[in-house]
Write a protein that holds these residues in place. Structure first.
Motif, PDB file in Angstrom:
ATOM      1  N   GLY A 234       0.808  -1.217   0.000  1.00  0.00           N
ATOM      2  CA  GLY A 234       0.000   0.000   0.000  1.00  0.00           C
ATOM      3  C   GLY A 234       0.836   1.259   0.000  1.00  0.00           C
ATOM      4  N   GLU A 235       0.126   2.369  -0.100  1.00  0.00           N
ATOM      5  CA  GLU A 235       0.751   3.691  -0.095  1.00  0.00           C
ATOM      6  C   GLU A 235      -0.215   4.687   0.517  1.00  0.00           C
ATOM      7  N   ILE A 236       0.264   5.433   1.498  1.00  0.00           N
ATOM      8  CA  ILE A 236      -0.498   6.558   2.037  1.00  0.00           C
ATOM      9  C   ILE A 236      -0.223   7.746   1.127  1.00  0.00           C
ATOM     10  N   VAL A 237      -1.196   8.076   0.299  1.00  0.00           N
ATOM     11  CA  VAL A 237      -0.971   9.059  -0.755  1.00  0.00           C
ATOM     12  C   VAL A 237      -0.986  10.472  -0.200  1.00  0.00           C
ATOM     13  N   SER A 238      -2.083  10.870   0.441  1.00  0.00           N
ATOM     14  CA  SER A 238      -2.223  12.263   0.859  1.00  0.00           C
ATOM     15  C   SER A 238      -3.227  12.365   1.993  1.00  0.00           C
ATOM     16  N   ALA A 239      -3.230  13.531   2.617  1.00  0.00           N
ATOM     17  CA  ALA A 239      -4.209  13.886   3.652  1.00  0.00           C
ATOM     18  C   ALA A 239      -4.626  15.319   3.395  1.00  0.00           C
ATOM     19  N   GLU A 240      -5.926  15.591   3.480  1.00  0.00           N
ATOM     20  CA  GLU A 240      -6.421  16.923   3.181  1.00  0.00           C
ATOM     21  C   GLU A 240      -7.578  17.286   4.104  1.00  0.00           C
ATOM     22  N   GLY A 241      -7.774  18.601   4.234  1.00  0.00           N
ATOM     23  CA  GLY A 241      -8.894  19.104   5.016  1.00  0.00           C
ATOM     24  C   GLY A 241      -8.635  19.220   6.507  1.00  0.00           C
ATOM     25  N   PHE A 242      -7.379  19.084   6.954  1.00  0.00           N
ATOM     26  CA  PHE A 242      -7.093  19.176   8.376  1.00  0.00           C
ATOM     27  C   PHE A 242      -6.776  20.621   8.755  1.00  0.00           C
ATOM     28  N   GLU A 243      -6.887  20.876  10.057  1.00  0.00           N
ATOM     29  CA  GLU A 243      -6.838  22.255  10.529  1.00  0.00           C
ATOM     30  C   GLU A 243      -5.429  22.820  10.545  1.00  0.00           C
ATOM     31  N   TYR A 244      -4.441  22.028  10.942  1.00  0.00           N
ATOM     32  CA  TYR A 244      -3.091  22.532  11.123  1.00  0.00           C
ATOM     33  C   TYR A 244      -2.132  21.891  10.113  1.00  0.00           C
ATOM     34  N   ASP A 245      -0.920  22.463  10.086  1.00  0.00           N
ATOM     35  CA  ASP A 245       0.107  22.044   9.139  1.00  0.00           C
ATOM     36  C   ASP A 245       1.060  21.041   9.800  1.00  0.00           C
ATOM     37  N   ASN A 246       2.081  20.568   9.024  1.00  0.00           N
ATOM     38  CA  ASN A 246       3.107  19.637   9.498  1.00  0.00           C
ATOM     39  C   ASN A 246       2.468  18.360  10.031  1.00  0.00           C
ATOM     40  N   LEU A 247       1.845  17.609   9.139  1.00  0.00           N
ATOM     41  CA  LEU A 247       1.103  16.411   9.511  1.00  0.00           C
ATOM     42  C   LEU A 247       1.974  15.168   9.398  1.00  0.00           C
ATOM     43  N   TYR A 248       1.676  14.184  10.237  1.00  0.00           N
ATOM     44  CA  TYR A 248       2.240  12.854  10.105  1.00  0.00           C
ATOM     45  C   TYR A 248       1.217  11.852  10.613  1.00  0.00           C
ATOM     46  N   ILE A 249       1.355  10.594  10.218  1.00  0.00           N
ATOM     47  CA  ILE A 249       0.324   9.587  10.456  1.00  0.00           C
ATOM     48  C   ILE A 249       0.947   8.370  11.123  1.00  0.00           C
ATOM     49  N   HIS A 250       0.334   7.938  12.245  1.00  0.00           N
ATOM     50  CA  HIS A 250       0.618   6.646  12.863  1.00  0.00           C
ATOM     51  C   HIS A 250      -0.412   5.641  12.336  1.00  0.00           C
ATOM     52  N   PHE A 251       0.031   4.434  12.009  1.00  0.00           N
ATOM     53  CA  PHE A 251      -0.911   3.424  11.527  1.00  0.00           C
ATOM     54  C   PHE A 251      -0.465   2.051  12.019  1.00  0.00           C
ATOM     55  N   PHE A 252      -1.425   1.143  12.143  1.00  0.00           N
ATOM     56  CA  PHE A 252      -1.126  -0.242  12.511  1.00  0.00           C
ATOM     57  C   PHE A 252      -2.223  -1.127  11.952  1.00  0.00           C
ATOM     58  N   LEU A 253      -1.913  -2.410  11.778  1.00  0.00           N
ATOM     59  CA  LEU A 253      -2.836  -3.386  11.210  1.00  0.00           C
ATOM     60  C   LEU A 253      -3.298  -4.317  12.324  1.00  0.00           C
ATOM     61  N   GLU A 254      -4.604  -4.448  12.457  1.00  0.00           N
ATOM     62  CA  GLU A 254      -5.187  -5.351  13.449  1.00  0.00           C
ATOM     63  C   GLU A 254      -5.628  -6.635  12.750  1.00  0.00           C
ATOM     64  N   LEU A 255      -5.168  -7.777  13.267  1.00  0.00           N
ATOM     65  CA  LEU A 255      -5.514  -9.077  12.697  1.00  0.00           C
ATOM     66  C   LEU A 255      -6.621  -9.713  13.524  1.00  0.00           C
ATOM     67  N   PRO A 256      -7.759 -10.045  12.922  1.00  0.00           N
ATOM     68  CA  PRO A 256      -8.856 -10.705  13.661  1.00  0.00           C
ATOM     69  C   PRO A 256      -8.479 -12.142  14.042  1.00  0.00           C
ATOM     70  N   ASN A 257      -9.435 -12.844  14.618  1.00  0.00           N
ATOM     71  CA  ASN A 257      -9.220 -14.241  14.983  1.00  0.00           C
ATOM     72  C   ASN A 257      -8.930 -15.081  13.730  1.00  0.00           C
ATOM     73  N   ASN A 258      -8.095 -16.089  13.919  1.00  0.00           N
ATOM     74  CA  ASN A 258      -7.677 -17.034  12.874  1.00  0.00           C
ATOM     75  C   ASN A 258      -6.710 -16.411  11.862  1.00  0.00           C
ATOM     76  N   TRP A 259      -6.291 -15.174  12.090  1.00  0.00           N
ATOM     77  CA  TRP A 259      -5.270 -14.550  11.251  1.00  0.00           C
ATOM     78  C   TRP A 259      -3.961 -14.491  12.040  1.00  0.00           C
ATOM     79  N   PHE A 260      -2.845 -14.633  11.335  1.00  0.00           N
ATOM     80  CA  PHE A 260      -1.548 -14.540  11.984  1.00  0.00           C
ATOM     81  C   PHE A 260      -0.535 -14.027  10.957  1.00  0.00           C
TER      82      PHE A 260
END
Length: 559
Positions: A312-338
């Motif tokens: 994947g690729e985090i392309v862009s972010a728009e419409g936020f109030e302030y400048d100098n943005l960065y993004i934290h992200f994580f993937l949650e695996l449901p049951n039976n996933w590993f």
């Protein structure tokens, strides 16, 4: 008469897969005199009348001699000038092995029929003829142009191979990289050393009977051949254009015509077919070599396990109030996933400043990420679709004064269909009552945050029937655009009856409207495609290449 001259003396660039040794150029120079001009004018008048013919043309034809010369030259073909003949006749003037080689060749020419050239001669890549001399002795270079600083620095780079140090030279073992270069160092080191071979076609335009003077030598044409098949010629071939105008300096200021014609032999049909067959065999061998490195079989997961790869690729972010943005992200695996033990399932982007596009401020991250996970059902009799992984993200801002603010929370369910997906996810952030919280957010930073980012939706750990958000205030903040390339790989279950029963159950649950999202359809279709591919591989020729390009799909996701 000046209307027939060609004023465009720029450099022409050609690209060819043929060997440059097959290049042939016909060069013709002719002195422009009053008699020659009158003869040419009368010939044009005679040719305009049909009732006149051969007598006038033969009478008015130019006599040639020392005022005209025409030669066909090959690539790196050495023709000596009168100055070189006079210089290398005596063995005492020879200092280098190349000079002694020229002495032997000139001696052989003098013993034989002599030189076949008069005024036209060449400098090959082995001769000491720099680009600075080329510019100063060229008559087809416009008077307004001049050598740049880089051209001056490049003047002797081509001859480094002739001036290499001996085996006693010492290579420094330290400080190979200058981490703090000065301006003088950068100025002196700004040199391009591209592998190239050069050939100069020269002309001795001195007065009749006074050939061999160094100041009478002038550049007629310069050819450069690069290793990537590019050939540059300055000036270009005349083709259907008029001749080039050469005007010598000095008291006489004589005028010459220069004509350049591509005299290379055209390739025959049989030779072209042989060359294409050679290239085809080369490509086939290279393809077989790459196939031997990649292998013939797919890397398959164990039986009964679904493998999911998300690039994947985090392309862009728009419409936020302030400048100098960065993004934290994580993937949650449901049951039976590993996932694999050391597979990273989280990340953080770089800090990105926004730019105004239309009415919104947009931050372009273009941040790539990759996840690999596996699904294995513990209960083989389970008759429900698997829950797909969820990508959670939190948008933050951090300005110059270290004011930290939470800009929004969002999530994205990984699509159940393979292929390319472009999604835009809306975000929200929690707010507090009153103006004190907003003043704190503006002046010193800080804002309410979620202890668990998975509460951006109903978390997987929630066991109740309904999640109440009574009294929890939020507001919509902005949106994040992502691009996902999903790859699904699975091996079919051994029990065919169980697989068929599961597929029918899934279709009944989905009501026949979402067959694309069924994992079992994917498994069965993969097996059919693999069998067809194996059958086709056994029957089709080996050199047949089949390329299948998936069509990207676009969809929207709203959190």
């Amino acid at each position: 008469m000046a209307d027939g001259w060609t004023s465009d003396t720029g450099e022409a660039v050609y690209r060819s897969r043929d060997a440059v040794k097959n290049l042939k150029i016909k060069v013709r120079i002719q002195r422009v005199t009053s008699a020659a001009a009158i003869s040419q004018h009368l010939q044009q008048q005679v040719l305009s009348h049909q009732d006149r013919g051969g007598i006038e043309l033969s009478t008015l034809a130019p006599t040639g001699g020392d005022d005209e010369e025409e030669l066909v030259l090959g690539w790196q073909e050495k023709l000596f000038s009168q100055y070189e003949v006079d210089l290398f006749q005596t063995e005492a003037a020879c200092q280098t092995p190349l000079d002694r080689q020229y002495h032997a060749e000139i001696a052989a020419l003098l013993r034989g029929k002599g030189r076949r050239n008069g005024r036209i001669f060449t400098y090959t890549d082995s001769d000491r003829f720099t680009s600075w001399e080329e510019h100063s002795e060229s008559l087809v270079t416009p008077g307004t142009s001049g050598p740049t600083f880089l051209a001056e620095r490049m003047a002797n780079v081509r001859h480094r191979k002739q001036e290499r140090c001996t085996g006693d030279s010492i290579v420094p073992k330290s400080k190979l990289v200058n981490w703090e270069p000065s301006q003088e160092f950068m100025k002196n080191s700004h040199i391009i050393n591209t592998p190239v071979q050069t050939m100069h076609i020269m002309g001795d335009l001195g007065p009749p009977g006074k050939l061999g003077l160094k100041e009478s030598e002038h550049v007629l044409c310069t050819i450069r051949a690069y290793k990537n098949g590019v050939v540059t010629i300055k000036p270009d071939f005349n083709n259907s254009k008029g001749p080039y105008r050469l005007e010598t300096a000095g008291g006489t200021r004589e005028l010459w015509r220069l004509t350049l014609v591509n005299a290379s032999k055209a390739i025959g049909a049989e030779e072209r077919e042989r060359e294409q067959r050679m290239y085809r065999d080369l490509y086939v061998r290279h393809r077989d070599y790459l196939n031997s490195l990649a292998g013939q079989d797919f890397e398959m997961p164990p039986t009964g396990i679904l493998r999911l790869i998300v690039n994947g690729e985090i392309v862009s972010a728009e419409g936020f109030e302030y400048d100098n943005l960065y993004i934290h992200f994580f993937l949650e695996l449901p049951n039976n996933w590993f996932s694999l033990p050391f597979e990273p399932l989280s990340g953080v982007t770089q800090t990105c400043r926004t730019r105004t596009l239309g009415k919104d401020n947009v931050a372009f991250f273009c941040y790539p990420f990759s996840f690999e996970s596996f699904f294995q059902s513990e209960d083989e009799s389970e008759e429900s679709l698997p829950r797909w992984p969820v990508l959670y993200f939190k948008v933050l801002s951090l300005d110059y004064w270290q004011r930290y603010r939470t800009e929004g929370y969002g999530y994205l369910v990984i699509p159940s269909a393979h292929g390319c997906h472009r999604m835009t996810c809306q975000t929200w952030r929690p707010v507090q009552n009153g103006t004190v919280a907003e003043l704190r957010r503006f002046f010193i930073g800080g804002s309410p945050e979620l202890e668990d980012s998975s509460y951006a939706r109903v978390p997987s750990t929630f066991k109740g029937e309904r999640l109440s958000r009574l009294g929890f205030r939020t507001e919509t903040s902005g949106s994040v655009t992502l691009t996902l390339h999903c790859i699904q790989q699975a091996r079919a279950f051994v029990d065919a009856n169980s697989l068929k029963k599961r597929r029918q159950t899934v279709l009944d649950q989905l009501g026949g409207h979402s067959q694309q999202g069924s994992v079992y359809n994917v498994l069965e279709a993969f097996q059919r495609a693999r069998r067809r591919m194996q059958e086709a591989r056994e029957t089709l020729p080996r050199d047949l290449i089949s390329t299948i390009s998936p069509v990207p799909r676009s969809s929207e996701s709203t959190a």
